[in-house]
Design a protein around this motif. Structure first.
Motif: not given
Ligand code: SF4
Length: 167
Positions: A29-38, A41-44, A72-75, A101-103, A130-132
């Motif tokens: 579970g992660c609410p951030h949805h960073c573009p390019g997140c590795h 599968q952890t987002h839902p 790690s995550g997810g969040e 954390t993405g925060y 977040p991952f940018l």
């Molecule tokens: S990089 Fe981390 S914070 Fe960003 S969407 Fe992926 S799991 Fe979430």
């Protein structure tokens, strides 16, 4: 009765999620949805696997090479209560805690969510932000992008401002 944790996966011996050999838990579970997140599968927030503090502590105990545990995550901040309980149990067996954390630290300070603050207090290091994609770098240790910081949590809480750890 302990809080149940929802996880996406585990790496039992990781050398990329902080110093030393670490047991890394990817929460679901992660609410951030960073573009390019590795780890998309952890987002839902649905799915993943349920596990308990006792199960994880028992597994960590079996491997004397593990110096600490990384969340790690997810969040991780979205499961702060369960992770606080787990962190306390892991610290009791001598393991240090790192949390991604993405925060940002500043967002967490402004929010002052009691559960998240409690989790923060259990951690030696917080890897924040977040991952940018635009700041992606292979040169920053333990992180994906240059905006992310490795913070010394105790020093940051004492100062009331982010203090980077020299690692
Ligand atoms: S990089 Fe981390 S914070 Fe960003 S969407 Fe992926 S799991 Fe979430």
């Amino acid at each position: 009765m302990t809080e149940k944790l929802h996880i996406s996966g585990i790496i039992p011996e990781s050398i990329v999620d902080g110093p030393g050999i670490r047991y890394t838990i990817f929460v679901q579970g992660c609410p951030h949805h960073c573009p390019g997140c590795h780890n998309p599968q952890t987002h839902p927030f649905e799915g993943g696997k349920e596990c308990s503090t006792e199960e994880i502590v028992a597994e960590v105990k079996q491997d004397p090479l593990i110096s600490g545990v990384t969340f790690s995550g997810g969040e991780p901040m979205c499961q702060a209560k369960a992770l606080t309980e787990l962190a306390k149990a892991l610290k009791n067996i001598g393991k240090n805690i790192i949390c991604y954390t993405g925060y940002t630290f500043e967002q967490l300070m402004e929010e002052q969510d009691p559960d998240r603050m409690e989790l923060l207090k259990q951690c030696r290091y917080l890897i924040d932000g977040p991952f940018l994609l635009a700041e992606k770098s292979l040169m920053v240790k333990f992180r994906g992008s240059k905006n992310q910081r490795i913070l010394d949590v105790r020093a940051s809480l004492e100062a009331g401002a982010a203090v980077e750890a020299g690692i």
